[in-house]
Every structure is written in structure tokens, then in C-alpha cells.
Design a protein around this motif. Sequence first.
Motif, PDB file in Angstrom:
ATOM      1  N   ASN A   9       0.802  -1.218   0.000  1.00 19.19           N
ATOM      2  CA  ASN A   9       0.000   0.000   0.000  1.00 19.19           C
ATOM      3  C   ASN A   9       0.835   1.268   0.000  1.00 19.19           C
ATOM      4  OD1 ASN A   9      -2.293  -1.661   0.139  1.00 19.19           O
ATOM      5  ND2 ASN A   9      -1.992  -1.861   2.327  1.00 19.19           N
ATOM      6  N   GLN A  29      -6.732  -0.802  -4.141  1.00 19.75           N
ATOM      7  CA  GLN A  29      -5.719  -1.249  -3.194  1.00 19.75           C
ATOM      8  C   GLN A  29      -4.490  -1.710  -3.949  1.00 19.75           C
ATOM      9  OE1 GLN A  29      -6.700  -1.037   0.031  1.00 19.75           O
ATOM     10  NE2 GLN A  29      -4.691  -1.585   0.769  1.00 19.75           N
ATOM     11  N   TYR A  31      -0.864  -4.191  -3.275  1.00 17.64           N
ATOM     12  CA  TYR A  31      -0.301  -5.218  -2.403  1.00 17.64           C
ATOM     13  C   TYR A  31       1.125  -5.505  -2.852  1.00 17.64           C
ATOM     14  CZ  TYR A  31      -5.203  -5.960  -1.269  1.00 17.64           C
ATOM     15  OH  TYR A  31      -6.502  -5.785  -0.879  1.00 17.64           O
TER      16      TYR A  31
END
Length: 115
Positions: A9, A29, A31
Motif C-alpha cells: 500500500n 488497493q 499489495y
Amino acid sequence: MGLFGGGDNDRGHMKQVAEFLFEGEEVLQTYGLLLDFVALTNKRILFVDKTAVSRRTAVISIPYSKVEAISIEKGKLWSLANRVEIQTKGRTYELEFLKGADVMGFYRTLARMIC
């Protein structure tokens, strides 16, 4: 460090993935992966695919509607990473997440987007 950067993030991920977004697309998002990162947007999955043998790097974009199946492999104590496989009609992609990355969060979000 990979094409997009490193870490879960990270703001740097958002900045670097921005060049691949189209109008109206939003990053949900990011990752951390062993080599780079994967981003989930409101439209698709974006990640870097590196081929060590030929030293090629490609940015892969998979619309959620093209994902046929996903699977998760949780690491054991001696494992360096957790893995998620994304299967499309033409290929299966294996994403290796950093230890400590929210791989279950990624899996749940991706499952929700494809169902």
C-alpha cells in the motif's frame, strides 16, 4: 526494487500505476509482491510480470470478467511468500506476495470482484 516499487500500500505504487489508468478508473488497493506489486482497480487487476530468463518486464492487465478462477496458497513457517494464482482462459498467473502482505485481503477483494 521492481518496476513499481516495493512495500504494501505504498504511495509510490499509486503514483506509478497512475500512468496505466484510464478515465474513471480508480485504484482500490495495492499489495506488495516479491518483485513488484499488484493493484486492484474498480475495473481490473494490474501487475508486473518479469521473465528472468529474457529479462523482459510486462505490465499485465486482466479485466475481472476474464478471470476464470483464483486459488490461494498460504505459506508455512519456512516459506518466504504466500501465493495466489489467477487463471484466465489463456494463462495462469502466479503472484508471490511478500511475507506479511495482506494476501487474504487481496484474495477476498479479488473474489468479490469476480463473483
